[in-house]
Scaffold this active site. Structure first.
Site, short mmCIF file in Angstrom:
data_model
loop_
_atom_site.label_atom_id
_atom_site.label_comp_id
_atom_site.label_asym_id
_atom_site.label_seq_id
_atom_site.Cartn_x
_atom_site.Cartn_y
_atom_site.Cartn_z
N ASP D 228 0.81 -1.23 0.00
CA ASP D 228 0.00 0.00 0.00
C ASP D 228 0.84 1.28 0.00
O ASP D 228 0.39 2.33 0.45
CB ASP D 228 -0.96 0.01 1.20
CG ASP D 228 -1.95 -1.14 1.15
OD1 ASP D 228 -2.25 -1.60 0.04
OD2 ASP D 228 -2.40 -1.59 2.21
N ALA D 229 2.06 1.19 -0.50
CA ALA D 229 2.95 2.35 -0.46
C ALA D 229 3.39 2.80 -1.85
O ALA D 229 4.25 3.66 -1.98
CB ALA D 229 4.17 2.03 0.39
#
Lengths: 284, 284, 284, 284
Positions: D228-229
């Site tokens: 999720d980065a």
């Protein structure tokens, strides 16, 4: 446990809240939700309650009868009572645009909507395959200048025979007749592709483009006899810029139409909407 | 006519709404507003009422006493009663940023806020001219590592001597002490310049820039001992893009901070906020 | 380093981008920003460039002369060139509402706005103290039916003597005369308190309340002779509900007005706005 | 007429815009769209151009060769050139949630998306009927701890044999392997159901509920090895309140996920996205 939803409006007066809540308690009901509103301009009081009753002793018709002859008379209430577990029946009227139809049926299929769809009706055959793929009956009722009365009669028969509670015009491109409106007062939900009252009538995206607005919108409202002037249920908007062509506005608007219409359907089926004097009270 | 606002919470149980409304009616009060919420996860019931009583017969202290010994005991209620006409007293803590200060004072001056501002306090002198131009007392309480305890003592004295009801940290750049928090529980409103829980702590706009987010936000919350982790009152966001420098984010964020903070102040002073288990219930 | 901003529009044609960029390069300029738009309906090309030149060799007037006699002629360009370091001079026209005034002056004071404010003008004296507290000259030019021409003459003299570049009507409640509009074409920015084209004219919040809309808005636009029909620069909206009284709509609307107007001012002063055929192109 | 889209980035330097536009002109191309951005922190220049060439004389490979050996070398450009008429091929990875799938296929069917969908892949069979009803091949590739490598191999074969350009994870509930990421760098689009960087990882709506946030969001980003980065393409949010249960947040979030994901797909397929240093530049 049996659950009911109670909608009330009347002239504003003292002790109305306490009287109603007391009535429910006296009749062995437990209030699990209460919301109320006072229109100070018109001095009208509105209330929505959800109440639970023990299933083995509660009879809805008896309760209605009692409510009607006591409290309703005393305070001159206008009221409606709904059994919460009953799913409302919705007829879907469409024409050629498919985006709202796909959106509603996708939500319906995944259990997001608390309703039944006995049928989809259209004046064209284009969207029949979609109805088929979702296994929902599709009625083709073509409309021409000469067959208009006949078509309307056919519509009314279908609505009645399927015991339809309310109608959703999911980009249905026809003007609905006075007879239909009179038979379904505040029960025909339309989606208009502008932030009303701007851009009433046909081709609102073209008008929005011409005016050079920086936001476009969509409005869901109950149909009345005056075009695009019925009580507004829900509106939303999106920012646009000079880079958007009319085609871009139409594409961006489709997303607004879908969400605004489905939100209006949800509010209606949850009995969250009251109408008074061409405006809505939307309980949250 | 005398008006009160009543806030209640307790374990959820049957007949609580009917009992409270009945109690008000029995004591010659008229309910003009009622809102309620049930937290189903924790089984807690929340209610907010506004009631009117005839001025000549109503005594607030008597009513509180009666409420406390009857209904409150029976249902094990946590409750607060406020006289609606009394303006809460707000202390404004600022540092060097002026945008929230200007915004609040502009609203205050034009009568938009229902509150009094007995004083503005800062650890710097930069904003004194603004306080002066609005004719509000300004206290300069500098803070250094060695004077921290003393400064805090001075703050507490000022708050007490002015009978302050709640504190607003309008971009006050200091960590507030445990003593202050304990003395004003859920009564210290902060504005944090991010959409919490993203970007806790210092320089959130720098972090937002670095992460390349497409929205920035601001969050107003009550101060607790855990940094930026208190109950959230209000949040808002704005869209940004790769064209925004950190300086642009800061400028755009200022508008969010102003509006989010002033909305939180309004909600607090209208007694629309209840706090439970580090979350807020915001009655509309 | 000297920086200029160049705005161009003309009939769309091949090679226009390459020709302009090549012209800049040939004259020892470096393009640091370029944006362009083609209106396909009207076949018009728009471009905005920021260019840097070495200070010791660059002469703005010579460059303009050269541009005018070569490129501008060849492509039949309409064009404007601005020296980027020069702050535009803005006259603020107000009446009795103070929220936009406070907002603009707060931003001005904190260095957020790239402009000068030579004076504030009003037909009333109410806001003079605010102008005074920010140390900005305030001219009181009352307007009555009989003194209208005289007042207008006085306004024009003030605008000219202070070399005003553009005018902002910050809730100035008067109709601006044709003479003023003709003297400042697309240079008079108004804030209208509705999402135009809905609710043209007076009391839009009252009309919004009456229609029962679920969103309200504000619109900043250039003044033209047709009321509230000029090119739209910026719009924003906020959600409202049946719980909002007219007074609430007005309060909520004030925040929209402030932000929409100040955004329009920023766009105008950064030369980000082009106007064509009563619509704006807003370069980001 | 043949149309290409050109994406460039390089260290910022003088005359780069003029040089590129001049190169296009010299090679008989006409620029119809130009946008550029300079990242001042990292001193990197980005540009996107759309150019038209006469079909009978233009050869894409020759142009690429010439561009590569002249301009690209001189300015040390990183670049990509796309033939505008070629539809990118998208593989859809799904699991059990159907809302994003319905949304994408509805748009696809109505011609809103400029792409082809050679196949849908899932680790479950639940959504096969939807793929069937839209006549799109569906591959069932189950994944267990012991079959993970084998499944991944199968995925890579399918992607390669269908000449897939990019992958969309439409609520595909599996962690994607490093091998897949390395083979499709900045070509795997995910939808995460929170406004990142808040609520990374599993069950973000549960975390949002627990924290008591007043807004929820959705984020579309390119997959990188860090969960999720990856670079954020698009985000949007919706306001919520204490009245929303976790189930309500999930339902409201679905609408955000659908729109945010489909917008990201549109931006990607129109070649409007550039990625640098884990951030995106999104040309409008």
């Amino acid at each position: 446990m049996q659950k009911i939803t109670l909608l009330i409006h009347c002239e504003d007066q003292s002790n109305i809240i306490a009287s109603v809540t007391n009535f429910i308690a006296t009749n062995d009901g437990n209030i699990v939700y209460i919301d109320q509103h006072v229109d100070r301009e018109q001095n009208i009081f509105f209330m929505r309650l959800e109440c639970e009753f023990a299933s083995n002793t509660f009879a809805l018709e008896n309760f209605k009868q009692l409510f009607s002859t006591t409290l309703a008379q005393k305070f001159q209430l206008e009221w409606k009572i709904f059994a919460a577990e009953r799913k409302p029946k919705m007829a879907l009227f469409v024409s050629k645009y498919d985006h709202c139809l796909y959106d509603i049926l996708g939500r319906y299929n995944s259990g997001e909507l608390f309703l039944e769809i006995p049928f989809i009706l259209s004046n064209h055959l284009d969207l029949k395959p979609i109805a088929d793929s979702f296994n929902i009956p599709f009625y083709h009722v073509p409309i021409t200048a000469s067959t208009k009365d006949e078509a309307e009669q056919k519509q009314l028969e279908l609505l009645e025979s399927h015991a339809i509670d309310f109608i959703v015009l999911a980009r249905y491109m026809q003007i609905v007749s006075k007879t239909l409106i009179d038979n379904y007062p505040n029960k025909i939900i339309n989606i208009h592709h502008s932030f009303l009252p701007a851009f009433v009538g046909a081709k609102p995206y073209h008008s929005a483009y011409k005016r050079g607005v920086k936001i476009i919108g969509a409005t869901s409202h109950y149909i009345t006899e005056v075009l695009d002037a019925g009580p507004i249920i829900e509106q939303d908007v999106a920012h646009v810029s000079h880079t958007h062509s009319i085609k871009d506005l139409i594409a961006k608007g489709r997303d607004l139409e879908k969400i605004v219409l489905s939100n209006a359907i949800k509010l209606h089926t949850k009995r969250k909407v009251m109408v008074y004097n061409n405006k809505t009270i939307i309980f949250s």
